[in-house]
Design an enzyme around this catalytic site. Structure first.
Site, mmCIF file in Angstrom:
data_model
loop_
_atom_site.group_PDB
_atom_site.id
_atom_site.type_symbol
_atom_site.label_atom_id
_atom_site.label_comp_id
_atom_site.label_asym_id
_atom_site.label_seq_id
_atom_site.Cartn_x
_atom_site.Cartn_y
_atom_site.Cartn_z
ATOM 1 N N PHE A 61 -21.281 53.220 -11.819
ATOM 2 C CA PHE A 61 -20.811 51.514 -11.965
ATOM 3 C C PHE A 61 -21.253 51.075 -13.095
ATOM 4 O O PHE A 61 -21.626 49.568 -13.106
ATOM 5 C CB PHE A 61 -20.811 51.023 -10.691
ATOM 6 C CG PHE A 61 -20.681 51.768 -9.476
ATOM 7 C CD1 PHE A 61 -19.221 52.284 -9.350
ATOM 8 C CD2 PHE A 61 -21.454 52.203 -8.329
ATOM 9 C CE1 PHE A 61 -18.692 53.078 -8.181
ATOM 10 C CE2 PHE A 61 -21.124 53.044 -7.419
ATOM 11 C CZ PHE A 61 -19.594 53.233 -7.183
ATOM 12 N N PHE B 229 -18.765 44.808 -17.513
ATOM 13 C CA PHE B 229 -19.497 44.779 -18.767
ATOM 14 C C PHE B 229 -19.416 43.381 -19.399
ATOM 15 O O PHE B 229 -19.236 43.184 -20.489
ATOM 16 C CB PHE B 229 -19.177 45.764 -19.764
ATOM 17 C CG PHE B 229 -20.341 46.334 -20.501
ATOM 18 C CD1 PHE B 229 -21.220 47.161 -20.190
ATOM 19 C CD2 PHE B 229 -20.147 46.050 -21.972
ATOM 20 C CE1 PHE B 229 -21.884 47.738 -21.016
ATOM 21 C CE2 PHE B 229 -21.163 46.421 -22.665
ATOM 22 C CZ PHE B 229 -22.130 47.055 -22.403
ATOM 23 N N ARG C 196 -19.619 47.670 -14.276
ATOM 24 C CA ARG C 196 -18.190 47.822 -14.250
ATOM 25 C C ARG C 196 -17.698 45.975 -14.738
ATOM 26 O O ARG C 196 -17.888 45.422 -13.857
ATOM 27 C CB ARG C 196 -17.737 48.310 -13.039
ATOM 28 C CG ARG C 196 -16.132 48.612 -12.882
ATOM 29 C CD ARG C 196 -16.244 49.198 -11.426
ATOM 30 N NE ARG C 196 -14.999 50.069 -11.206
ATOM 31 C CZ ARG C 196 -14.584 50.677 -10.169
ATOM 32 N NH1 ARG C 196 -15.398 50.672 -8.976
ATOM 33 N NH2 ARG C 196 -13.502 51.335 -10.129
ATOM 34 N N ARG D 52 -18.921 41.517 -24.881
ATOM 35 C CA ARG D 52 -17.692 41.528 -23.919
ATOM 36 C C ARG D 52 -17.379 40.103 -23.392
ATOM 37 O O ARG D 52 -16.043 39.858 -23.186
ATOM 38 C CB ARG D 52 -17.682 42.897 -23.255
ATOM 39 C CG ARG D 52 -16.312 43.204 -22.755
ATOM 40 C CD ARG D 52 -16.214 44.455 -21.638
ATOM 41 N NE ARG D 52 -15.821 45.534 -22.591
ATOM 42 C CZ ARG D 52 -14.683 46.111 -23.109
ATOM 43 N NH1 ARG D 52 -13.574 45.211 -22.620
ATOM 44 N NH2 ARG D 52 -14.509 47.264 -23.804
ATOM 45 N N GLU E 102 -25.721 53.687 -16.949
ATOM 46 C CA GLU E 102 -25.258 54.054 -18.365
ATOM 47 C C GLU E 102 -26.645 54.179 -19.098
ATOM 48 O O GLU E 102 -26.478 55.039 -19.883
ATOM 49 C CB GLU E 102 -24.542 53.005 -18.810
ATOM 50 C CG GLU E 102 -23.901 52.915 -20.244
ATOM 51 C CD GLU E 102 -23.262 51.866 -20.592
ATOM 52 O OE1 GLU E 102 -22.370 51.516 -19.687
ATOM 53 O OE2 GLU E 102 -22.794 51.785 -21.874
ATOM 54 N N GLU F 50 -12.516 49.536 -15.117
ATOM 55 C CA GLU F 50 -12.938 48.321 -14.907
ATOM 56 C C GLU F 50 -12.017 47.190 -14.498
ATOM 57 O O GLU F 50 -12.489 46.462 -13.910
ATOM 58 C CB GLU F 50 -13.876 47.856 -16.169
ATOM 59 C CG GLU F 50 -14.924 48.809 -16.456
ATOM 60 C CD GLU F 50 -15.527 48.618 -17.869
ATOM 61 O OE1 GLU F 50 -14.753 49.140 -18.771
ATOM 62 O OE2 GLU F 50 -16.359 48.010 -18.058
#
Lengths: 482, 760
Positions: free
Chosen positions: B222, B338, B336, B304, B226, B706
């Site tokens: 999720f 982001f 998720r 984002r 990362e 996402e």
């Protein structure tokens, strides 16, 4: 003396310390890694296993979280992990339903769901209704699916299996090819395990100044979370291996519940449900099925948490605690048991043996409320119970408890006394709330601010009356008045 | 088609990082983290721990052999803190012992003497002090300042958006195995094997080719794995180097929650201007991101947010500012969405507040301003094949949007103590890494002489169904039975320089790379078939495990074709490579084509609020979502439902709480609550637009990971609407999550505990 039990279809003689967690033993000593560790505090269900106990020619299985389960308790039991549910040539109906519905994604929580849903199949007291599917998986967290597919898997299992079930669930599931055939042999195999010579009879703790007294361990649902790392190194007494203390009986106008009675046993008791018709629903809010199968009355009482759910219920039942030390017995009213935060009136050498309370007069009203961040399997922000006996529209006797608003679970003496002799009117409720506010002293913490808890005190006491007197009182009228 | 791994999962036979039987000499590591949020380290005493039974070694900053600094964007983090600490739980030492219990016991003997400094948790205050990471960023289009005066309605407000813990059921974990010649093999539960490889190589002081990272699968990621799986994997590698023994580090749940970052909390301000009809003329937002102590991925997350600050709406005049504000929390990280969810929440809050001021229903403003095909977004990209209005219209029709309004109205008129509310949440989410260079992937495909196929990609299977998708992509592109295709663990020696499995783009990028590799092998096989049949290869295809000529089956089946190719010494392996075309975002001007395409969908959420207790039920969630042409509908449905559920949790019960010392008091699953089966709505109805070929996606598919999370935002506004139905005078507050506490207090705006009663 080793702990001897069956793990799936294999006999295990475990020499490890009885305080070692079943989860760790299963994963690390037995290399059965289908059982997963997700939280080690009973909150995620990834480690759920079945624990089977022989009852005559059959074995009764319950789901339990292996992260709060001491190895020492497994003696003579049948422990089933997800691997033990695998069939030789096919997926079981539970397994294939989860596959077909896309109800497994990352797969880490999945073994727990498989075990919990299989536990539902094995429980002869339960149908496979949608509600019971939730009941079965209420202790399993899944972070991937959103649960719709898991509920659909439950429905698919019902369609495939329900018609084949008989009261002897084990036999019918074996016949239906839904669980492995070895299940049918387990009662006989368990009977062959030598029952332990009455283990560790409630030892009298050593006199002060010598070795520390052994740790008394019941369901473990609190102790393992608080100090699980240390328990395997400790001298423990597994209370669940002691005889007795596990029945609920009516005697001399009182209900006597053994200290080791579990939450599940308590909420399912027909006797108690006659007294408290909504008891089953309260139980659903107190913990998940696997935790309720472990959590005991004594554990909830002696953990002494200010928000202990069962304690808040037992307080309004006017419960009395019976302690035993050797052959000496001593009784303490629960209302005066707690002396401060996590301190209470229990003496060295004593064990809590039973909880008892008078059978309420017929028609006695009960209600219990709990609010938490998550509705189910969460710790209360505030909980409260009420018991009232009515006579011609007047409250003849009342008891109110309140948790989460003081260092100890409160019995609201003033409020209870105030209610006695009054009619359940808006004015009575308003005045009772004022008294309850005066009796409590909430603090702000992770479960809510002090101001919020005070608002909950008002709302939940009101909720008691709105629930018990729907004809006489409405929320609207109360809000107009206040 | 089912999930590829599902049969293994349900039998408990799928192996996660620590499920493989450990080598006999494996050492267990636990991490000692800073007990304070901010301070100067005076001394770290590990002597007693080192002497504790079973302890093999205790490693501190001085044991780092290579460059101690790392980080995905800015290398500002140390594997083990030296000199200073900046958050509670920041790793200071690694205790290595024969058993985990020994290590835990020894860890308790470590003492750190730290001169405590006043920790900072408020991003606005950090911004005011200039304590930001990177530079503030702004996206703009049109003339915001010039338009306010023309707006019939201008509404301003602020939002306070909570963070979110990932709660993958599998916590962070890794094993490291020392190999010959300074080489290291690492098994890591990471979404980013290359990030682990790169960091491990630098910190060990070896070239990247001496570090091999292998990842079979993750028990959920999720975004939490990362970048922040790297720490534990590299610690295991450093420990393996130091002890010359295999190392395992598995974080306990509480360690995982306390030591790793989360979705970023945001503080945001908005200003929105509309005409009398509800057309949005201008929008301005300022986002103060609570980045935590180090950069991690905060800057791309922030970017984002900027990309999604107008969500699904066309607004001609836009200006959005944002800054990563440094605080003394664990570095916040990918989750998720982001940064997109925070940006979208703010525009939805602005619309809700404007609707309230104008006496309109929020969905009237929403519907009026939805994106159309060809609209130019404020970052310079035009929408193509825009399905925004289509999903809205289909949802409104299929689920009868007006019935929600009527039901809430009628129910609320008839009931005093329970109120219903609903909200519509449209979502438009861009697909591609916004750092364009990350939009590349490689895949290695082998065909063995028995006809079985092996596929390795740079993507990670973490439950999202990547392996299921890749198996289908390879099988369909070859023309063979999927059962012939095995999807391998991800390994840095087979695929190099992979981007993280993130940004919803894993199947897009890796699937397209697999297609490239398969096409190359298939072309060679068809040449062999042409030789065997005396036919032109372009008249041949492979379908159902058999060569077909002009659409008719021939006698050459797949197995024979493969063995003939082998005997004729033809290539049966290929490395496919894919880079998303037509991406051209200019980070200097913040204009350009940032995304390969957008994903669209519309969600309607209905709630019942118990106004007596402040608790609520989600009655139904209804979604119309655009998948393009899915590779596997069941997999995608699971992604939509699961993402949605995380969004619902984020908006309601998932409440990150820390105390004045910076300690997470919601630091375990008993205090941090994620959705369970009882919370999940029984009426969860997800429908898809009729399938169509989304050209940039593999086999016409659209990314799905996402976007559905942001459907969950609707529940906040549905609850707010129910609150207003009970307490019309309560202020509209945009503070998430909407816990039962916030709901009950909002329902009773005049509540104050009577002073006489308050003894606390």
């Amino acid at each position: 003396m080793p702990t001897v039990f069956y793990l799936n279809d294999s006999l295990v003689r475990a020499a490890a310390s009885p305080g070692v967690l079943a989860l760790d033993y299963i994963r690390h000593e037995c290399s059965l890694t289908g059982t997963k560790e997700g939280c080690k505090e009973g909150d995620c269900g990834a480690c759920t296993v079945l624990m089977g106990e022989r009852e005559g020619d059959t074995v009764r299985y319950q789901p339990v979280t292996s992260c709060t389960l001491p190895l020492g308790e497994l003696h003579g039991r049948h422990v089933v992990t997800v691997e033990g549910l695998n069939l030789p040539d096919a997926l079981s109906p539970v397994q294939s339903a989860i596959v077909d519905e896309g109800a497994t994604q990352c797969g880490y929580c999945t073994p727990g769901f498989v075990v919990s849903l299989t536990a539902l199949l094995l429980d002869a007291t339960k149908t496979l209704s949608d509600d019971n599917v939730k009941y079965a998986i209420g202790g399993n967290l899944c972070r991937c699916t959103g649960y719709r597919s898991l509920k659909a898997a439950g429905a698919r299992i019902r369609e495939g299996v329900e018609s084949k079930l008989t009261p002897d669930r084990v036999a019918s599931l074996v016949n239906a090819g839904a669980i492995p055939a070895y299940f049918a042999t387990m009662a006989r195999k368990l009977a062959a395990i030598e029952s332990p010579a009455s283990p560790a009879p409630a030892r009298t703790p050593a006199p002060s100044g010598t070795a520390p007294p052994p740790l008394l361990l019941a369901g473990g649902t609190d102790l393992y979370i608080q100090r699980g790392d240390r328990i395997p190194d400790q001298d423990v007494v597994i209370l669940n291996r002691l005889p007795g203390m596990r029945t609920i009986e009516e005697r001399d106008g009182r209900i006597h519940a053994g200290a080791l009675v579990t939450f599940e046993q308590f909420m399912q008791s027909a006797q108690l449900r006659k007294i408290m018709p909504a008891l089953h629903d309260y139980g659903l809010l107190m913990a998940s099925w696997p935790i309720r199968n472990r959590a005991t009355l004594s554990g909830n009482i002696l953990n002494a948490s200010p928000i202990a759910d069962m304690v808040s219920l037992l307080l309004v039942l006017d419960s009395e605690l019976t302690f035993r030390s050797g052959s000496a017995k001593r009784s303490v009213p629960l209302r005066s048991f707690y002396t401060g935060y996590k301190t209470y009136d229990m003496r060295p050498g004593e064990i809590l043996e039973a909880v008892s309370f008078p059978v309420p007069a017929p028609g006695t009203l009960f209600h219990w409320e709990k609010v938490s961040k998550r509705r189910t399997l969460d710790i209360a922000t505030v909980n409260t119970g009420i018991r009232m006996r009515m006579n011609g529209g007047v409250i003849e006797d009342a008891a109110v408890s309140l948790g989460g608003v003081a260092p100890v679970p409160l019995y609201l003496e003033e409020t209870s006394r105030f209610l006695t002799g009054r009619e359940p009117s808006v004015e009575t409720v308003l005045a009772a709330i004022d008294r309850a506010q005066a009796e409590c002293a909430p603090i702000s913490d992770v479960r809510g601010s002090a101001g919020y808890k005070r608002l909950l005190v008002r709302q939940l006491i009101l909720a008691h009356f709105l629930t018990l007197f729907p004809e006489e009182l409405t929320m609207e009228r109360f809000y107009e008045a206040s | 088609m089912k999930h590829l791994d599902a049969p293994l999962h349900v039998q408990g036979l799928s192996q996660f990082t620590d499920d493989v039987r450990p080598p006999r000499d494996m050492v267990h590591g636990v991490v000692f983290g800073s007990p304070v949020a901010r301070g100067v380290i005076r001394a770290l005493h590990v002597e007693e721990a080192t002497a504790s039974p079973g302890v093999v070694a205790v490693l501190t900053a001085e044991h780092i052999p290579g460059n101690p600094l790392f980080g995905p964007i800015i290398q500002d983090e140390r594997l083990l803190a030296q000199d200073e600490v900046a958050y509670v739980g920041q790793p200071l030492a690694i205790v290595l012992a024969e058993t985990r219990a020994d290590a835990v016991r020894a860890r308790a003997l470590i003492t750190a003497h730290i001169d405590e400094q006043e920790p900072q948790f408020d991003p606005r205050a950090a911004y005011d002090r200039g304590d930001i990471i990177g530079k503030p960023v702004a996206f703009a289009m049109g003339d915001v300042d010039g338009v306010w005066a023309q707006c019939a309605h201008v509404v301003e407000g602020s939002c306070s958006i909570g963070g979110q813990e990932h709660v993958p059921l599998e916590t962070n974990r890794a094993r490291a195995f020392p190999k010959e010649d300074g080489q290291m093999l690492i098994w890591s539960s990471t979404q980013s094997p290359y990030a682990v490889q790169r960091a491990a190589a630098k910190i060990l002081g070896v070239p990247e080719n001496k570090v091999e990272v292998d990842v079979k699968r993750l028990g959920g990621g999720f975004g939490g794995k990362e970048d922040q799986a790297t720490h534990w994997a590299v610690m295991a590698a450093v420990a393996a180097r130091h002890t010359a023994r295999p190392i395992e580090i598995v974080l306990h749940r509480e360690e995982d929650i306390r030591m790793t970052g989360k979705r970023h909390p945001y503080e945001s301000d908005f200003k929105i201007g509309l005409d009398d009809d509800g057309l949005i003329l201008a929008f301005e937002a300022k986002h103060f991101q609570n980045a935590g102590a180090f950069a991690d991925l905060s800057m791309p997350v922030l970017e984002r947010t900027l990309f999604h600050s107008t969500n699904a709406y066309f607004i001609p005049n836009v200006r959005v500012h944002a800054a990563c504000c440094r605080t003394n929390l664990a570095p916040n990280t990918a989750f998720r969405g982001f940064g997109g969810p925070q940006g979208m929440f703010v525009i939805e809050a602005a619309i809700a507040k404007a609707a309230d001021a104008m006496g309109l229903a929020p969905d009237q403003i929403q519907a009026k301003n939805l994106l159309r095909d060809g609209d130019e977004l404020y970052y310079g990209q035009k929408t193509e094949r825009c399905m925004m209005r289509r999903t809205w219209d289909e949802a409104a029709e299929a689920f009868d949007l007006e019935s929600f309004r009527k039901r809430a109205h009628d129910f609320n008129a008839a009931n005093f103590g329970v109120k219903k509310g609903f909200a519509v949440m449209p979502v438009c989410f861009g697909i591609s890494f916004t750092k364009s260079f990350l939009n590349q992937a490689g895949a290695l495909v082998h065909v063995y002489t028995d006809g079985s196929v092996s596929v390795t990609s740079g993507g990670i299977e973490m439950g999202q169904g990547l392996s299921t998708n890749l198996q289908a992509i390879a099988a369909r592109t070859f023309g063979i039975d999927p059962a012939r295709v095995k999807v391998e663990a991800t390994n840095t020696t087979r695929v190099s320089n992979m981007s993280p499995s993130a940004a919803s783009a894993t199947t897009d990028l890796n699937g397209n790379a697999v297609i490239q590799a398969v096409r190359e092998i298939r072309a060679g096989l068809l040449r062999v078939a042409g030789e065997l049949l005396g036919a032109a290869p372009d008249s041949l295809t492979i379908a159902h495990d058999r060569v077909a000529r002009d659409g008719k089956s021939t006698e050459i089946d797949w197995n024979r074709l493969v063995s003939e190719a082998y005997l004729r010494r033809r290539k049966l392996s290929a490395y496919g490579y894919y880079a998303t075309p037509n991406l051209s975002f200019d980070h200097a001007t913040n204009k350009g084509n940032a995304f390969a395409y957008h994903v669209y969908g519309t969600c309607i959420t209905e709630v019942s609020l118990d106004c007596l207790r402040g608790i609520y039920t989600i009655d139904s969630v209804k979604v119309v979502h655009d998948l393009g042409r899915p590779i596997n509908e069941l997999v995608d449905l699971g992604q939509v439902e699961g993402g949605l559920m995380q969004g619902l949790g984020w908006m309601t019960m998932e409440d990150l709480v820390w105390d004045e010392k910076g300690r997470y008091t919601s630091g375990s699953l008993s205090t941090y609550k994620a959705p369970d089966v009882y919370f999940a709505p029984d009426d969860l109805d997800v429908r898809f637009l009729p399938f169509w070929e989304n050209e940039p996606g593999p086999l016409g598919a659209k990314a799905v990971g996402e976007p559905p999370l942001m459907y969950g935002i609707g529940v906040y506004f549905a609850l707010q609407s129910a609150i207003r139905a009970f307490a019309p005078d309560t202020a509209l507050v945009f503070k998430t999550p909407m816990t039962p506490e916030r709901a009950l207090l909002a329902l009773h705006p005049d509540w104050s505990p009577s002073p006489s009663a308050d003894r606390s």
